[in-house]
Write a protein that holds these residues in place. Structure first.
Motif, PDB file in Angstrom:
ATOM      1  N   ALA A   1      37.191  45.622  33.885  1.00  0.00           N
ATOM      2  CA  ALA A   1      37.992  44.450  34.243  1.00  0.00           C
ATOM      3  C   ALA A   1      37.276  43.162  33.843  1.00  0.00           C
ATOM      4  N   THR A   2      35.988  43.098  34.084  1.00  0.00           N
ATOM      5  CA  THR A   2      35.235  41.889  33.775  1.00  0.00           C
ATOM      6  C   THR A   2      35.155  41.638  32.277  1.00  0.00           C
ATOM      7  N   ILE A   3      34.903  42.675  31.507  1.00  0.00           N
ATOM      8  CA  ILE A   3      34.873  42.512  30.049  1.00  0.00           C
ATOM      9  C   ILE A   3      36.263  42.126  29.536  1.00  0.00           C
ATOM     10  N   SER A   4      37.301  42.718  30.106  1.00  0.00           N
ATOM     11  CA  SER A   4      38.665  42.374  29.703  1.00  0.00           C
ATOM     12  C   SER A   4      39.000  40.936  30.062  1.00  0.00           C
ATOM     13  N   LEU A   5      38.393  40.427  31.120  1.00  0.00           N
ATOM     14  CA  LEU A   5      38.622  39.043  31.524  1.00  0.00           C
ATOM     15  C   LEU A   5      38.242  38.090  30.389  1.00  0.00           C
ATOM     16  N   LYS A   6      37.156  38.389  29.698  1.00  0.00           N
ATOM     17  CA  LYS A   6      36.755  37.562  28.560  1.00  0.00           C
ATOM     18  C   LYS A   6      37.826  37.583  27.484  1.00  0.00           C
ATOM     19  N   TYR A   7      38.372  38.756  27.219  1.00  0.00           N
ATOM     20  CA  TYR A   7      39.354  38.907  26.150  1.00  0.00           C
ATOM     21  C   TYR A   7      40.765  38.470  26.549  1.00  0.00           C
ATOM     22  N   SER A   8      40.978  38.187  27.827  1.00  0.00           N
ATOM     23  CA  SER A   8      42.301  37.719  28.262  1.00  0.00           C
ATOM     24  C   SER A   8      42.542  36.265  27.865  1.00  0.00           C
ATOM     25  N   HIS A   9      41.467  35.557  27.508  1.00  0.00           N
ATOM     26  CA  HIS A   9      41.553  34.142  27.118  1.00  0.00           C
ATOM     27  C   HIS A   9      42.350  33.338  28.138  1.00  0.00           C
ATOM     28  N   GLY A  10      41.877  33.395  29.392  1.00  0.00           N
ATOM     29  CA  GLY A  10      42.542  32.627  30.448  1.00  0.00           C
ATOM     30  C   GLY A  10      43.905  33.187  30.813  1.00  0.00           C
ATOM     31  N   PHE A  11      44.036  34.482  30.739  1.00  0.00           N
ATOM     32  CA  PHE A  11      45.277  35.194  31.034  1.00  0.00           C
ATOM     33  C   PHE A  11      46.418  34.792  30.091  1.00  0.00           C
ATOM     34  N   THR A  12      46.079  34.495  28.853  1.00  0.00           N
ATOM     35  CA  THR A  12      47.111  34.178  27.862  1.00  0.00           C
ATOM     36  C   THR A  12      47.415  35.360  26.949  1.00  0.00           C
ATOM     37  N   ARG A  13      46.628  36.423  27.058  1.00  0.00           N
ATOM     38  CA  ARG A  13      46.874  37.639  26.279  1.00  0.00           C
ATOM     39  C   ARG A  13      47.245  38.745  27.242  1.00  0.00           C
ATOM     40  N   LEU A  14      48.386  39.383  26.989  1.00  0.00           N
ATOM     41  CA  LEU A  14      48.974  40.315  27.945  1.00  0.00           C
ATOM     42  C   LEU A  14      48.120  41.548  28.219  1.00  0.00           C
ATOM     43  N   LEU A  15      47.756  42.307  27.209  1.00  0.00           N
ATOM     44  CA  LEU A  15      47.065  43.579  27.445  1.00  0.00           C
ATOM     45  C   LEU A  15      45.735  43.400  28.172  1.00  0.00           C
ATOM     46  N   PRO A  16      44.865  42.506  27.720  1.00  0.00           N
ATOM     47  CA  PRO A  16      43.624  42.334  28.481  1.00  0.00           C
ATOM     48  C   PRO A  16      43.876  41.831  29.909  1.00  0.00           C
ATOM     49  N   SER A  17      44.897  41.013  30.086  1.00  0.00           N
ATOM     50  CA  SER A  17      45.221  40.503  31.424  1.00  0.00           C
ATOM     51  C   SER A  17      45.669  41.627  32.347  1.00  0.00           C
ATOM     52  N   VAL A  18      46.454  42.545  31.815  1.00  0.00           N
ATOM     53  CA  VAL A  18      46.905  43.703  32.606  1.00  0.00           C
ATOM     54  C   VAL A  18      45.705  44.579  32.962  1.00  0.00           C
ATOM     55  N   ILE A  19      44.803  44.771  32.015  1.00  0.00           N
ATOM     56  CA  ILE A  19      43.601  45.574  32.280  1.00  0.00           C
ATOM     57  C   ILE A  19      42.751  44.917  33.361  1.00  0.00           C
ATOM     58  N   VAL A  20      42.643  43.601  33.352  1.00  0.00           N
ATOM     59  CA  VAL A  20      41.894  42.880  34.387  1.00  0.00           C
ATOM     60  C   VAL A  20      42.456  43.195  35.762  1.00  0.00           C
ATOM     61  N   VAL A  21      43.755  43.034  35.921  1.00  0.00           N
ATOM     62  CA  VAL A  21      44.384  43.239  37.224  1.00  0.00           C
ATOM     63  C   VAL A  21      44.249  44.693  37.674  1.00  0.00           C
ATOM     64  N   ILE A  22      44.579  45.618  36.798  1.00  0.00           N
ATOM     65  CA  ILE A  22      44.481  47.040  37.147  1.00  0.00           C
ATOM     66  C   ILE A  22      43.028  47.417  37.441  1.00  0.00           C
ATOM     67  N   GLY A  23      42.116  46.933  36.642  1.00  0.00           N
ATOM     68  CA  GLY A  23      40.700  47.257  36.820  1.00  0.00           C
ATOM     69  C   GLY A  23      40.151  46.774  38.147  1.00  0.00           C
ATOM     70  N   TYR A  24      40.462  45.532  38.514  1.00  0.00           N
ATOM     71  CA  TYR A  24      39.950  45.017  39.789  1.00  0.00           C
ATOM     72  C   TYR A  24      40.623  45.681  40.985  1.00  0.00           C
ATOM     73  N   VAL A  25      41.918  45.935  40.902  1.00  0.00           N
ATOM     74  CA  VAL A  25      42.600  46.638  42.000  1.00  0.00           C
ATOM     75  C   VAL A  25      42.012  48.036  42.160  1.00  0.00           C
ATOM     76  N   ALA A  26      41.835  48.741  41.049  1.00  0.00           N
ATOM     77  CA  ALA A  26      41.245  50.087  41.111  1.00  0.00           C
ATOM     78  C   ALA A  26      39.822  50.020  41.655  1.00  0.00           C
ATOM     79  N   SER A  27      39.064  49.027  41.216  1.00  0.00           N
ATOM     80  CA  SER A  27      37.682  48.905  41.669  1.00  0.00           C
ATOM     81  C   SER A  27      37.606  48.714  43.180  1.00  0.00           C
ATOM     82  N   PHE A  28      38.422  47.827  43.717  1.00  0.00           N
ATOM     83  CA  PHE A  28      38.396  47.604  45.164  1.00  0.00           C
ATOM     84  C   PHE A  28      38.918  48.812  45.937  1.00  0.00           C
TER      85      PHE A  28
END
Length: 108
Positions: free
Chosen positions: A16-43
């Motif tokens: 999720a954290t690495i994908s956060l870099k690639y989301s470019h401020g949540f302007t790119r869909l796939l990395p942004s989705v990975i961020v959300v799923i990754g952090y929810v799964a992590s918690f």
């Protein structure tokens, strides 16, 4: 099983954290989705690990390992600079996690 939950929680947080870099401020869909799923799964996985591992130990391992691995990925693959102070900081994080584990093991 708690150690597996914790390891998976750490892995999810790192992804999720690495994908956060690639989301470019949540302007790119796939990395942004990975961020959300990754952090929810992590918690969710961390909460399962906390059923059997003390929160001080589990959180220290989760955050420390995540921080150290993400920093190493940044240094090795993302072109981030590394110097003696950064390496020393990562070593302190690892030492802190080890110390908490040793302290927890003595009281278990």
């Amino acid at each position: 099983m708690p150690a597996l939950f914790l390891a998976l929680a750490i892995s999810s947080e790192i992804c999720a954290t690495i994908s956060l870099k690639y989301s470019h401020g949540f302007t790119r869909l796939l990395p942004s989705v990975i961020v959300v799923i990754g952090y929810v799964a992590s918690f969710a996985l961390l909460s399962q690990a906390l059923k059997h591992i003390p929160v001080s130990t589990a959180y220290a391992i989760w955050s420390g390992a995540g921080t150290a691995v993400v920093a190493a990925i940044g240094f090795a693959f993302l072109g981030e600079g590394v110097n003696v102070w950064k390496a020393f900081g990562i070593a302190l994080i690892i030492a802190g996690v080890v110390a908490l584990n040793l302290g927890g093991a003595a009281h278990s």
